[in-house]
Every structure is written in structure tokens, then in C-alpha cells.
Enzyme design. Structure first.
Site, short mmCIF file in Angstrom:
data_model
loop_
_atom_site.label_atom_id
_atom_site.label_comp_id
_atom_site.label_asym_id
_atom_site.label_seq_id
_atom_site.Cartn_x
_atom_site.Cartn_y
_atom_site.Cartn_z
N ASP A 25 0.83 -1.20 0.00
CA ASP A 25 0.00 0.00 0.00
C ASP A 25 0.87 1.26 0.00
O ASP A 25 1.97 1.25 0.55
CB ASP A 25 -0.89 -0.04 1.26
CG ASP A 25 -2.09 0.87 1.13
OD1 ASP A 25 -2.30 1.46 0.05
OD2 ASP A 25 -2.82 1.00 2.12
N ASN A 27 1.39 3.36 -2.89
CA ASN A 27 1.98 3.76 -4.18
C ASN A 27 1.52 5.15 -4.61
O ASN A 27 2.31 5.97 -5.08
CB ASN A 27 1.57 2.77 -5.29
CG ASN A 27 2.15 1.40 -5.08
OD1 ASN A 27 3.01 1.21 -4.24
ND2 ASN A 27 1.68 0.43 -5.85
N GLY A 28 0.20 5.40 -4.44
CA GLY A 28 -0.38 6.68 -4.87
C GLY A 28 0.23 7.83 -4.08
O GLY A 28 0.65 8.85 -4.65
N ARG A 29 0.34 7.66 -2.76
CA ARG A 29 0.89 8.73 -1.91
C ARG A 29 2.37 8.98 -2.22
O ARG A 29 2.85 10.10 -2.22
CB ARG A 29 0.71 8.38 -0.42
CG ARG A 29 -0.66 8.75 0.11
CD ARG A 29 -0.96 8.05 1.39
NE ARG A 29 -1.33 6.67 1.16
CZ ARG A 29 -1.44 5.75 2.12
NH1 ARG A 29 -1.18 6.08 3.37
NH2 ARG A 29 -1.81 4.52 1.83
N ARG A 38 -0.34 9.02 -10.06
CA ARG A 38 -0.39 7.83 -9.20
C ARG A 38 0.28 6.60 -9.84
O ARG A 38 0.92 5.81 -9.16
CB ARG A 38 -1.86 7.47 -8.89
CG ARG A 38 -2.57 8.50 -8.02
CD ARG A 38 -4.04 8.13 -7.88
NE ARG A 38 -4.21 6.79 -7.37
CZ ARG A 38 -4.07 6.44 -6.10
NH1 ARG A 38 -3.77 7.36 -5.21
NH2 ARG A 38 -4.23 5.20 -5.72
N HIS A 42 2.84 3.06 -8.90
CA HIS A 42 2.65 1.62 -9.15
C HIS A 42 3.86 1.04 -9.88
O HIS A 42 4.28 -0.08 -9.63
CB HIS A 42 1.38 1.40 -10.00
CG HIS A 42 0.12 1.81 -9.29
ND1 HIS A 42 -0.10 1.54 -7.97
CD2 HIS A 42 -0.98 2.45 -9.72
CE1 HIS A 42 -1.27 2.01 -7.60
NE2 HIS A 42 -1.83 2.58 -8.64
N GLU A 72 -12.29 -4.91 -4.86
CA GLU A 72 -12.85 -3.56 -4.65
C GLU A 72 -12.12 -2.50 -5.50
O GLU A 72 -12.60 -1.39 -5.66
CB GLU A 72 -12.76 -3.15 -3.17
CG GLU A 72 -13.73 -3.90 -2.24
CD GLU A 72 -13.34 -5.35 -1.99
OE1 GLU A 72 -12.13 -5.64 -1.87
OE2 GLU A 72 -14.25 -6.21 -1.94
N LEU A 136 10.93 -20.40 -4.00
CA LEU A 136 9.84 -19.57 -3.48
C LEU A 136 8.66 -19.49 -4.47
O LEU A 136 8.86 -19.38 -5.68
CB LEU A 136 10.37 -18.16 -3.22
CG LEU A 136 9.35 -17.12 -2.77
CD1 LEU A 136 9.92 -16.32 -1.59
CD2 LEU A 136 9.00 -16.14 -3.87
N ARG A 197 1.84 -4.94 6.16
CA ARG A 197 1.12 -3.90 5.42
C ARG A 197 1.92 -2.61 5.50
O ARG A 197 2.27 -2.16 6.59
CB ARG A 197 -0.29 -3.67 5.95
CG ARG A 197 -1.00 -2.61 5.11
CD ARG A 197 -2.46 -2.44 5.41
NE ARG A 197 -3.07 -1.59 4.39
CZ ARG A 197 -4.33 -1.66 4.01
NH1 ARG A 197 -5.15 -2.53 4.57
NH2 ARG A 197 -4.80 -0.85 3.08
N LEU A 204 -6.68 -5.19 7.41
CA LEU A 204 -6.33 -6.25 6.46
C LEU A 204 -7.07 -6.14 5.12
O LEU A 204 -6.70 -6.79 4.15
CB LEU A 204 -6.57 -7.62 7.08
CG LEU A 204 -5.59 -7.99 8.21
CD1 LEU A 204 -5.90 -9.36 8.78
CD2 LEU A 204 -4.15 -7.94 7.72
C1 FPP Z 1 -1.93 0.17 -3.40
O1 FPP Z 1 -1.45 1.51 -3.37
C2 FPP Z 1 -1.37 -0.52 -4.56
C3 FPP Z 1 -2.10 -1.14 -5.54
C4 FPP Z 1 -3.56 -1.20 -5.57
C5 FPP Z 1 -1.42 -1.76 -6.69
C6 FPP Z 1 -0.29 -2.65 -6.30
C7 FPP Z 1 0.58 -2.94 -7.45
C8 FPP Z 1 1.92 -3.00 -7.38
C9 FPP Z 1 2.70 -2.81 -6.14
C10 FPP Z 1 2.73 -3.29 -8.57
C11 FPP Z 1 3.07 -4.75 -8.72
C12 FPP Z 1 1.95 -5.47 -9.27
C13 FPP Z 1 1.96 -6.37 -10.26
C14 FPP Z 1 0.68 -7.00 -10.65
C15 FPP Z 1 3.16 -6.77 -11.01
P1 FPP Z 1 -2.50 2.68 -3.50
O2 FPP Z 1 -2.69 3.03 -4.94
O3 FPP Z 1 -3.77 2.33 -2.77
O4 FPP Z 1 -1.75 3.84 -2.76
P2 FPP Z 1 -2.40 5.02 -1.90
O5 FPP Z 1 -3.08 4.34 -0.74
O6 FPP Z 1 -1.23 5.83 -1.49
O7 FPP Z 1 -3.34 5.74 -2.79
#
Ligand code: FPP
Length: 249
Positions: A25, A27-29, A38, A42, A72, A136, A197, A204
Site C-alpha cells: 500500500d 503507491n499513490g501517496r 499515481r 505503481h 474492490e 519460493l 502492510r 487487512l
Molecule cells: C496500493 O497503493 C497498490 C495497488 C492497488 C497496486 C499494487 C501494485 C503493485 C505494487 C505493482 C506490482 C503489481 C503487479 C501486478 C506486477 P494505493 O494506490 O492504494 O496507494 P495510496 O493508498 O497511497 O493511494
């Protein structure tokens, strides 16, 4: 004694969690802090995943289940959904050779019916190419939701009862586990020992609700793209300080 001694980098293998689940979690921030879109986050998250996978594999972790897209997440803006759906295509093209060299096997859990064809093709290719690997298991939770998983299992069990293949008295916890999506993981390692997390959220979010009944939980404020091999070591060190009793004393 910790499983890992920071000075000597000595690792006690039997203190390594065999199955780690990760809710990636933040990535966006992470992107927002850098004034980037955003999706930039990712992309960086994908690199973090590769580094953490390699380290986990070196440490002797057997299964790494990563929450890449939940049931979701479809409610996100369409262009972000499309971008995330394209990540596996990019990820597997770029990283499968290195994963293969590290004896990593790719698997997935989640509903495949709603995934775009290219995403599914890329996943299936990676699963096939790494099928012979014995190291793994990198298990992608893609279009996965825990309640959805349990609902599907209940339907399958109900159908088997209707078809007289099962008696209600046969329904045990073990049997239910066999109807969950994690039944394709190595039997001993279906349930995560440790769930990590990132990004400071303390929940969760529908990730492996059945399988996490006795998991140790580790929450860190670090945003996923910044979660590196050292952060993984810190999480494992913390896990080593826990006393797992599974309801006993
Ligand atoms: C949550 O951050 C992240 C996701 C919903 C996407 C996760 C994907 C990756 C880490 C890339 C690897 C994936 C693959 C399939 C190769 P968020 O966007 O909710 O961040 P935020 O809470 O800061 O907005």
C-alpha cells in the site's frame, strides 16, 4: 535470540516465516509526494516487489503472497485500473528471466473471469514458464477478495452436498481450506505466518481472512515503493520477537 543478527548478518533459517503475505500500500501517496501521477507509484512498486521477492527467496521464504489488486479496486478511475492491469504484462516480460534464475515459481489467486485477456495471458505464460521451479512461490492476489473467496467455497461445498459427493458431517476446517484458492499452495504453507502492510494503514482489507487467523501482523509507515530488502529484514526481525502460541499457552 533474533533470527537475524544485524552485526554478523547471520540468519537462523527456522526463524524465517515460511509464508509472508504483503499488502503493498501507498503507491499513490509515494507518487503524489513527488508531484507525479499515481501510476508512477505503481511502476516504482513493481521494482520494489522484484527486490523483495529476490531477498525473500534468498532467505528461504517458501511463499510470498502479494495483494496486487482487490475485488474492490475496480472502483478506481478507469485509466488507473487499465494501468494496473497492464503491470503484470510489463512485470513478467521484464522480470521473469531473473525470477527463473532464482528458482521462483509464479502462481495466482483471485477471480480470473474479469481480467483483461492480455493480463491473463501474461500471467498464464509466467505460471507456465516457472512451473518447474522448486523455490519460493510468488503468489499474486489479483482480483482477489477474501469474502468473495469464502463465498465461492461455500457455493462449491453446497453443490457437492447437493450432488451427494459430500455429507454435511464431512465439513471440517481442513475440508473448507481445500475449497479455498490457496489450496494450490504447498500444503504446509497455505497460511501466512506473517502479514506485512505498508503505508501506515492498520487493517487487512479483505486479504486472506480465513488464512490469516493466526498470522502475525506487521504494520509499517514506509510507503510500498520505499519498502526494500532492509525493510523486509526489519519485519522478519520483529516477527522473531513474537511468540506464536496458536491459542495454546
Ligand atoms: C496500493 O497503493 C497498490 C495497488 C492497488 C497496486 C499494487 C501494485 C503493485 C505494487 C505493482 C506490482 C503489481 C503487479 C501486478 C506486477 P494505493 O494506490 O492504494 O496507494 P495510496 O493508498 O497511497 O493511494
Amino acid at each position: 535470540m533474533f533470527g537475524l543478527n544485524r552485526k554478523t548478518k547471520e540468519i537462523i533459517i527456522d526463524k524465517i516465516p515460511k509464508h509472508i503475505g504483503i499488502i503493498m500500500d501507498g503507491n499513490g501517496r509515494w507518487a503524489k509526494k513527488r508531484l507525479k501521477p499515481r501510476v508512477f507509484g505503481h511502476k516504482a512498486g513493481m521494482d520494489a516487489l522484484q527486490n523483495v521477492t529476490i531477498k525473500a527467496s534468498e532467505l528461504g521464504v517458501r511463499v510470498l503472497t502479494v495483494y496486487a489488486f482487490s475485488t474492490e479496486n475496480w472502483s478506481r478511475p478507469q485509466d488507473e485500473v487499465s494501468f494496473i492491469m497492464n503491470l503484470p504484462v510489463e512485470f513478467f516480460d521484464k522480470y521473469v528471466p531473473e525470477l527463473n534464475r532464482n528458482n521462483v515459481r509464479i502462481q495466482m489467486i483471485g477471480q480470473t473471469n474479469r481480467l483483461p485477456k492480455e493480463t491473463l495471458d501474461a500471467l498464464n505464460r509466467a505460471i507456465k514458464e516457472t512451473r518447474g521451479n522448486s523455490g519460493l512461490v510468488l503468489n499474486f492476489a489479483l482480483n482477489y477478495g477474501g469474502r468473495d473467496e469464502i463465498t465461492s467455497a461455500v457455493k462449491l461445498i453446497a453443490q457437492d452436498v447437493l450432488d451427494a459427493k459430500l455429507n454435511p458431517d464431512d465439513i471440517t476446517e481442513d475440508l473448507i481450506a481445500n475449497y479455498l484458492m490457496t489450496d494450490n499452495l504447498p500444503y504446509l504453507y497455505r497460511n501466512p505466518d506473517l502479514i506485512i502492510r505498508t503505508s501506515g494503514e492498520l487493517r487487512l482489507s479483505n486479504f486472506l481472512p480465513w488464512q490469516s487467523a493466526y498470522s502475525e501482523l506487521y504494520f509499517t509507515p514506509v510507503l510500498w515503493p520505499d519498502f526494500n530488502q532492509d525493510e523486509l529484514m526489519k519485519a522478519i526481525e520483529d516477527y522473531n520477537r513474537r511468540h506464536r502460541r496458536f491459542g495454546g499457552v
